[in-house]
Design an enzyme around this catalytic site. Structure first.
Site, PDB file in Angstrom:
ATOM      1  N   SER A  65      35.707  -7.122  78.112  1.00 37.41           N
ATOM      2  CA  SER A  65      36.706  -7.115  76.873  1.00 37.41           C
ATOM      3  C   SER A  65      36.719  -8.336  76.086  1.00 37.41           C
ATOM      4  CB  SER A  65      38.072  -6.454  76.908  1.00 37.41           C
ATOM      5  OG  SER A  65      38.688  -6.455  76.066  1.00 37.41           O
ATOM      6  N   TYR A  86      46.170  -7.593  80.848  1.00 39.84           N
ATOM      7  CA  TYR A  86      44.728  -7.113  80.794  1.00 39.84           C
ATOM      8  C   TYR A  86      43.833  -8.416  80.421  1.00 39.84           C
ATOM      9  CZ  TYR A  86      40.880  -4.486  78.858  1.00 39.84           C
ATOM     10  OH  TYR A  86      39.628  -3.717  78.717  1.00 39.84           O
TER      11      TYR A  86
END
Length: 412
Positions: free
Chosen positions: A224, A237
């Site tokens: 990501s 995250y």
């Protein structure tokens, strides 16, 4: 001199970007520095020559834009040569839904022998793969945070492959267990993200690496942009993805002598998993409020936390439901003779990385905040401080003065 002030500064800016880009790419490249340096310096000389012909600055920028677009098309367009999929085996983690589910279907349709891991063999995603997949597709129940299950998946894979190696490993499984400011996130949230996104992927990769090396195959990791850039309210995250990105980059260097290619896929925003589930967001919001201490909740304010939840939910609704750009990059990374080290999958990701890499920090930081979460509220404690500064919180100021007077009287 004044008449040429604007063209001069435009020219200086273009040359600076080209030279700076050359230096940065040479320093960061894991490949030979020669071709990259020659290409960038050649572009710099071209700009100098065009300027010598007194081309208007606007026309020069248009020409550079067209050249960049042509180069981008040549890099991202369909490959002229592609390896056959038949006879190649690939294991994909996290195939219950999202990218993993879509990739398992597409690779199966291309002729790969697919091993798709799921968390729940009785779930809808697993049943659909079993129902619609070919005889080459095998569904395995694997929780990547459980080493015993990963080892069992390795044994099951070896039993089907025989003496063959594993051509591809697609590390797709991942979670985002909560949202919100880092201070509002429990340590268990940070550990949960690290356990799945980093340690789980690490465990799978280490277990299957001997089979990958045997086939001189590929490792494709779905990561990501949050692992490279500081997205607000995604500290847990993002930290896990940052660890994953560094591990993947290191692995690429280490496995190059073995003939193994390692690629990272960086998707933009897509509708996957629970992202479009209203109930999921409400549950996350409720759990977050319940986990906060009264003092911390008072300082941030329930309305601040609720706004964050609403912004995440709104952002998820606008996400792209078409997952084909991501599955397409996975296919390219598995079958291209020379796969890229990094793939920007989806609109806007390349621009985001360009701004992050080449623009001043203040500009890239503002761009990221405006792009992701457009928060209007600040924490309640800061609002109170602001009210005191402009004389709005008169009651609080009056109480403070009274308390100070009482203390002075007591001292007397």
């Amino acid at each position: 001199m004044d008449d040429y002030a604007l063209p001069f500064w435009v020219h200086l800016a273009v040359v600076t970007v080209l030279v700076g880009g050359a230096v940065k790419k040479v320093l960061a490249s894991h490949l030979s520095a020669g071709p990259t340096l020659v290409a960038w310096l050649g572009a710099t000389v071209l700009v100098e020559r065009l300027w010598a012909f007194c081309l208007p600055a606007l026309l020069l920028l248009v020409l550079l834009g067209l050249a960049y677009r042509l180069c981008w098309r040549s890099r991202t367009g369909p490959p002229t040569a592609i390896l056959p999929a038949e006879g190649k085996a690939v294991l994909i983690t996290g195939c219950d839904s999202g990218f993993g589910h879509a990739a398992a279907k597409r690779l199966d349709a291309l002729g790969f022998e697919v091993f798709a891991t799921v968390m729940d063999l009785t779930g809808d995603g697993a049943r659909e793969l079993q129902r619609t997949g070919s005889s080459r597709l095998t569904v395995l129940q694997v929780d990547i945070t459980q080493p015993q299950q990963v080892q069992q998946a390795l044994l099951d894979t070896k039993a089907k492959l025989g003496l063959r190696g594993l051509w591809g490993l697609v590390n797709n499984a991942g979670v985002c267990v909560n949202f919100g400011d880092a201070e509002l996130s429990l340590m268990s949230n940070f550990r949960g993200c690290m356990e799945v996104n980093f340690f789980g992927t690490l465990c799978v990769t280490k277990c299957f690496l001997p089979l990958i090396r045997q086939a001189k195959g590929r490792i494709v990791t779905i990561s990501s942009p949050a692992g490279d850039q500081p997205f607000p309210c995604l500290a847990a995250y993002g930290a896990s993805k940052a660890a994953l990105n560094l591990f993947t980059d290191t692995l690429r260097h280490e496995l190059e002598p073995w003939g193994v290619h390692v690629s990272t896929v960086l998707p933009s925003s897509y509708k996957t998993g629970h992202s479009s589930n209203h109930t999921y967001w409400e549950q996350q919001h409720k759990q977050l409020l319940q986990s906060l201490s009264p003092a911390l909740l008072d300082e941030y304010g329930e309305d601040y936390v609720t706004e964050t939840k609403d912004l995440f939910q709104s952002f998820a609704k606008q996400a792209n439901p078409d997952l084909s750009p991501v599955t397409g990059t996975i296919v390219h990374a598995l079958l291209a003779p020379q796969p890229q080290a990094r793939y920007y999958a989806g609109p806007g990701v390349g621009l985001m990385y360009f701004i992050h890499s080449y623009c001043p920090f203040s500009l890239s930081n503002r761009f990221l905040q405006k792009l992701f979460l457009k928060k209007k509220l600040v924490p309640r404690a800061l609002r109170k401080q602001s009210g005191l500064e402009v004389g709005l919180d008169l009651d609080h100021l009056y109480n403070n003065n009274n308390n100070n007077n009482e203390e002075k009287l007591q001292q007397l």
